[in-house]
Design a protein around this motif. Structure first.
Motif, PDB file in Angstrom:
ATOM      1  N   UNK A 556      27.313  44.695  38.734  1.00  0.00           N
ATOM      2  CA  UNK A 556      28.196  44.101  39.743  1.00  0.00           C
ATOM      3  C   UNK A 556      27.389  43.708  40.981  1.00  0.00           C
ATOM      4  N   UNK A 557      26.431  44.548  41.355  1.00  0.00           N
ATOM      5  CA  UNK A 557      25.573  44.208  42.490  1.00  0.00           C
ATOM      6  C   UNK A 557      24.766  42.942  42.204  1.00  0.00           C
ATOM      7  N   UNK A 558      24.355  42.764  40.954  1.00  0.00           N
ATOM      8  CA  UNK A 558      23.635  41.540  40.592  1.00  0.00           C
ATOM      9  C   UNK A 558      24.510  40.311  40.798  1.00  0.00           C
ATOM     10  N   UNK A 591      42.148  36.593  28.865  1.00  0.00           N
ATOM     11  CA  UNK A 591      41.907  37.515  27.759  1.00  0.00           C
ATOM     12  C   UNK A 591      40.603  38.291  27.963  1.00  0.00           C
ATOM     13  N   UNK A 592      39.569  37.601  28.453  1.00  0.00           N
ATOM     14  CA  UNK A 592      38.282  38.272  28.695  1.00  0.00           C
ATOM     15  C   UNK A 592      38.427  39.313  29.800  1.00  0.00           C
ATOM     16  N   UNK A 633      23.224  21.758  29.079  1.00  0.00           N
ATOM     17  CA  UNK A 633      24.392  22.605  28.804  1.00  0.00           C
ATOM     18  C   UNK A 633      24.546  23.719  29.834  1.00  0.00           C
ATOM     19  N   UNK A 634      25.619  23.635  30.624  1.00  0.00           N
ATOM     20  CA  UNK A 634      25.943  24.632  31.641  1.00  0.00           C
ATOM     21  C   UNK A 634      27.414  24.996  31.495  1.00  0.00           C
ATOM     22  N   UNK A 635      27.698  26.298  31.513  1.00  0.00           N
ATOM     23  CA  UNK A 635      29.071  26.790  31.437  1.00  0.00           C
ATOM     24  C   UNK A 635      29.435  27.397  32.793  1.00  0.00           C
ATOM     25  N   UNK A 636      30.604  27.034  33.320  1.00  0.00           N
ATOM     26  CA  UNK A 636      31.083  27.556  34.600  1.00  0.00           C
ATOM     27  C   UNK A 636      32.346  28.362  34.340  1.00  0.00           C
ATOM     28  N   UNK A 637      32.364  29.614  34.844  1.00  0.00           N
ATOM     29  CA  UNK A 637      33.492  30.513  34.598  1.00  0.00           C
ATOM     30  C   UNK A 637      33.950  31.133  35.918  1.00  0.00           C
ATOM     31  N   UNK A 638      35.001  31.916  35.809  1.00  0.00           N
ATOM     32  CA  UNK A 638      35.443  32.706  36.957  1.00  0.00           C
ATOM     33  C   UNK A 638      34.420  33.788  37.250  1.00  0.00           C
ATOM     34  N   UNK A 639      34.248  34.201  38.512  1.00  0.00           N
ATOM     35  CA  UNK A 639      33.204  35.180  38.860  1.00  0.00           C
ATOM     36  C   UNK A 639      33.313  36.481  38.092  1.00  0.00           C
ATOM     37  N   UNK A 640      34.524  36.953  37.833  1.00  0.00           N
ATOM     38  CA  UNK A 640      34.671  38.273  37.241  1.00  0.00           C
ATOM     39  C   UNK A 640      34.252  38.308  35.773  1.00  0.00           C
ATOM     40  N   UNK A 641      34.289  37.147  35.099  1.00  0.00           N
ATOM     41  CA  UNK A 641      33.966  37.139  33.674  1.00  0.00           C
ATOM     42  C   UNK A 641      32.594  36.515  33.391  1.00  0.00           C
ATOM     43  N   UNK A 645      30.727  36.940  29.743  1.00  0.00           N
ATOM     44  CA  UNK A 645      30.622  35.767  28.880  1.00  0.00           C
ATOM     45  C   UNK A 645      29.167  35.444  28.574  1.00  0.00           C
ATOM     46  N   UNK A 646      28.287  35.683  29.555  1.00  0.00           N
ATOM     47  CA  UNK A 646      26.851  35.476  29.319  1.00  0.00           C
ATOM     48  C   UNK A 646      26.358  36.428  28.232  1.00  0.00           C
ATOM     49  N   UNK A 647      26.759  37.685  28.305  1.00  0.00           N
ATOM     50  CA  UNK A 647      26.356  38.650  27.280  1.00  0.00           C
ATOM     51  C   UNK A 647      26.916  38.293  25.912  1.00  0.00           C
ATOM     52  N   UNK A 648      28.123  37.749  25.900  1.00  0.00           N
ATOM     53  CA  UNK A 648      28.748  37.373  24.636  1.00  0.00           C
ATOM     54  C   UNK A 648      28.002  36.202  23.997  1.00  0.00           C
ATOM     55  N   UNK A 649      27.538  35.265  24.805  1.00  0.00           N
ATOM     56  CA  UNK A 649      26.935  34.045  24.267  1.00  0.00           C
ATOM     57  C   UNK A 649      25.432  34.156  24.032  1.00  0.00           C
ATOM     58  N   UNK A 650      24.753  35.101  24.683  1.00  0.00           N
ATOM     59  CA  UNK A 650      23.293  35.111  24.603  1.00  0.00           C
ATOM     60  C   UNK A 650      22.779  35.530  23.232  1.00  0.00           C
TER      61      UNK A 650
END
Length: 678
Positions: A556-558, A591-592, A633-641, A645-650
């Motif tokens: 979260x600090x990151x 959902x995330x 390719x860049x994905x933009x999401x809400x701050x909380x997810x 989402x990065x961990x899910x896609x990497x």
């Protein structure tokens, strides 16, 4: 101002005043004695220094003592010509030292001046010129040697800095000595002119104003002038000798006396031959027997001492040599395996065919490129890359190289020696013959072409790169991708110590009450894992100090740090101020958010495998469309997810850039070109 600075300023001012203001005879005697003392001290110091830089202030001292001596010459000339006397020191040199004989004294004075001017001063001047030229010519080679030692791990950054500083000081010293030696030459010429003026002017003044006879005038003023000349030229001779010793002094571990005695009387065979010849001359020639016989006997005695000493040292070496062990004993003998436990952070291994690229003697520039790589990474990512080890490996093919991170193979490639790699930027005007290959750093199709086709390939529009650039570029990209794995706690401490110099209050607030080195390292590793530079470390630490009071979760600090670095991220990913991106459907984001779970180790995303596969499939489809449009390719999401989402896609798309809305500056024109949904 410090006390020493004030003293030196006063000394220089007093020397200048001596030229203008008459000095009482008592003070003049004191200054003459001081001049002799300073010259003797300088001479002795020059004999005891081990290297020239221990007496680096010598050129300045040479100028000051020359000014002091000329100022005293002016003061003594004033007294000689006006009063016919110049104090007890000059009278003593004129009467006692030269025995009151003006002619003998004048001859001695001229001999001293000739020795100083033609022998010592001219030689010192020439040595200074040659030393200055060779020192300046050798500077680039010495700098390259330091860089090579630094890259090979023989020295560290501090040692390299000290060696560079020493080289710079040597060049400055010899350059200064080249000019300062002219002071000694000019002083000798001035001494001759002043002496001649004093003799002629003193003779005229004595004959016409002091009512002295011709003989009395010549005797009186010649004795005073020669005495004055000896008083000034003897210190000048000592300083000239010191100048010669300084500029001819080679680097050594001991002083001049130790070196001369140790090297002149080091070989017993030479001493026996010289002693035998001297005794033979004393016996069979009419030369004085006693001096030659005594000197020859003394030298033979010294030869026996040296031979005895050599035998003792040889016996001691034999005694301390390890005894030969039988093969089976050598196998059973325990060895020191601690050095084998050391794992180098970065290694570059290569076959024997690539050795010329790493050998400066064969024109290789790979060492210089490693220095540039470390500087480039420091500017781009803000970290200090560890020393890169270069090793040849006979198990590799001759033109193969291998890059290791902490002992593990992470990348490699092959080059074709004496060839260049030609890559098409997308549009070229024709084809060129070569060996088809894949550029190792970015995986682009390319060709190895011969050196004589380089100009033709460039004219056709190809990007042509030499083998050293291929290896260094590949190594740079590997280091960037693995920067998070190279950053240790010790590296973090070094970075923080650098920040502490100008931001002590910030670090006192943050450490150790809120965070330790390990916590800060985890935040920096998270940033580097996604290619975010940590060079703006002050902003990162300020953000941690603001939010570490409310949460200790480094993930979260990151995210807070990334949001604070929004300007940096926007410039990094949107250099033109606008871009097409992929977003998430609102229902998917909700959902995330609901799937975020937490345990004692931190937060994580709790999704069933089927749902995860649907999300990845939809993401891959949208990214494919974006790439067909020529967009990154860049994905933009809400701050909380964003993090989850990065961990899910990497796992499926490791290089995908995932940003949150809070990490993009409001001035950036972001348009959604697709939406991920399930």
């Amino acid at each position: 101002m410090r006390f020493n600075d004030v003293i030196m300023a006063v000394v220089v001012i007093v020397i200048i005043l001596l030229i203008i203001i008459p000095v009482p005879l008592g003070w003049l005697d004191f200054f003459l004695a001081l001049n002799i003392s300073l010259a003797l001290m300088i001479l002795v110091i020059s004999m005891f220094v081990r290297e020239t830089l221990e007496f680096s202030v010598f050129p300045s001292i040479l100028l000051i003592t020359t000014m002091f001596r000329l100022a005293l010459n002016i003061s003594t000339t004033r007294y000689i010509l006006s009063e016919g006397q110049a104090g007890e020191v000059i009278d003593t040199f004129g009467s006692f030292v030269i025995g009151g004989n003006a002619i003998v004294g004048f001859i001695i004075f001229m001999i001293i001046v000739i020795i100083q001017f033609l022998v010592i001063t001219k030689g010192s001047e020439r040595v200074s010129e040659v030393a200055a030229r060779f020192t300046l010519d050798a500077m680039p080679g010495k700098q390259m040697a330091i860089d090579a030692d630094l890259n090979s791990g023989l020295i560290n950054e501090n040692e390299a800095k000290e060696r560079r500083k020493k080289i710079q000081r040597e060049s400055d010293f010899y350059g200064s000595m080249d000019g300062a030696s002219k002071f000694v030459k000019g002083d000798a010429i001035a001494g001759i002119i002043i002496t001649l003026i004093n003799i002629v002017a003193g003779f005229l003044i004595g004959a016409f104003t002091m009512n002295l006879t011709l003989v009395e005038s010549i005797s009186k003023f010649t004795l005073l002038t020669v005495g004055d000349g000896l008083v000034s030229q003897i210190p000048a001779l000592m300083i000239s000798v010191a100048t010669g010793i300084i500029v001819t002094r080679a680097a050594s571990e001991s002083n001049l006396g130790t070196d001369v005695i140790g090297q002149l009387f080091a070989q017993s065979r030479v001493l026996f031959i010289v002693g035998g010849v001297l005794i033979l001359l004393a016996i069979i020639t009419p030369l004085p027997n006693i001096p030659f016989f005594l000197i020859g006997s003394l030298i033979i005695f010294m030869g026996t001492r040296v031979m005895t000493k050599d035998k003792k040292e040889a016996a001691a070496e034999v005694e301390h040599e390890p005894k030969a062990e039988r093969p089976e004993e050598d196998i059973r003998r325990p060895e020191n395996i601690v050095p084998l436990l050391q794992v180098d952070p970065i290694e570059l291994e290569f076959g024997y065919g690539i050795i010329p690229l790493a050998d400066p003697n064969q024109g290789g520039d790979l060492y210089d490129r490693l220095v540039m790589i470390r500087r480039q990474i420091a500017l781009e990512l803000g970290i200090v890359v560890p020393i890169i080890r270069l090793r040849d490996n006979i198990q590799l093919d001759s033109n193969e190289y291998l890059i290791k991170i902490k002992g593990n193979d992470v990348a490699g490639g092959n080059i074709v020696f004496d060839h260049y790699i030609a890559m098409s930027p997308g549009s070229v005007e024709g084809e060129i013959q070569g060996i088809d290959t894949i550029e190792p750093a970015f995986g682009l199709p390319a060709k190895w072409i011969k050196a004589d086709l380089r100009e033709k390939a460039e004219l056709l529009g190809y990007t042509v790169v030499d083998p050293s650039s291929v290896i260094s570029t590949h190594l740079t990209e590997v280091i960037k991708k693995n920067a998070h794995d190279l950053l240790s706690r010790e590296d973090v401490k070094q970075l923080i110590d650098n920040v502490r110099e100008n931001n002590a209050a910030l670090l006192d607030e943050l450490m150790p009450s809120l965070m330790g080195y390990g916590d800060i390292q985890k935040v920096l590793v998270n940033l580097l894992r996604e290619g975010v530079s940590v060079r703006n470390l002050v902003t990162i630490l300020e953000t941690l100090a603001d939010f570490a009071k409310s949460t200790r979760d480094v993930n979260i600090l990151t995210e807070y740090v990334r949001q604070r670095l929004s300007r940096q991220l926007s410039k990094m990913y949107f250099p033109f101020g606008k871009a097409q991106v992929v977003t998430l459907e609102q229902s998917l984001e909700n959902m995330l958010m609901e799937a975020i779970d937490q345990n004692e180790t931190g937060t994580f995303l709790s999704l069933d495998p089927m749902t995860s596969q649907k999300i990845i499939a939809s993401l891959s489809n949208e990214i494919r469309k974006l790439m067909q449009m020529g967009e990154q390719p860049i994905v933009v999401t809400a701050p909380i997810v964003r993090l989850y989402f990065k961990r899910l896609s990497e796992q499926s798309i490791p290089d995908l850039i995932v940003l949150s809305y809070n990490e993009i500056e409001s001035s950036i024109d972001v348009q959604s070109a697709g939406m991920v949904s399930i």
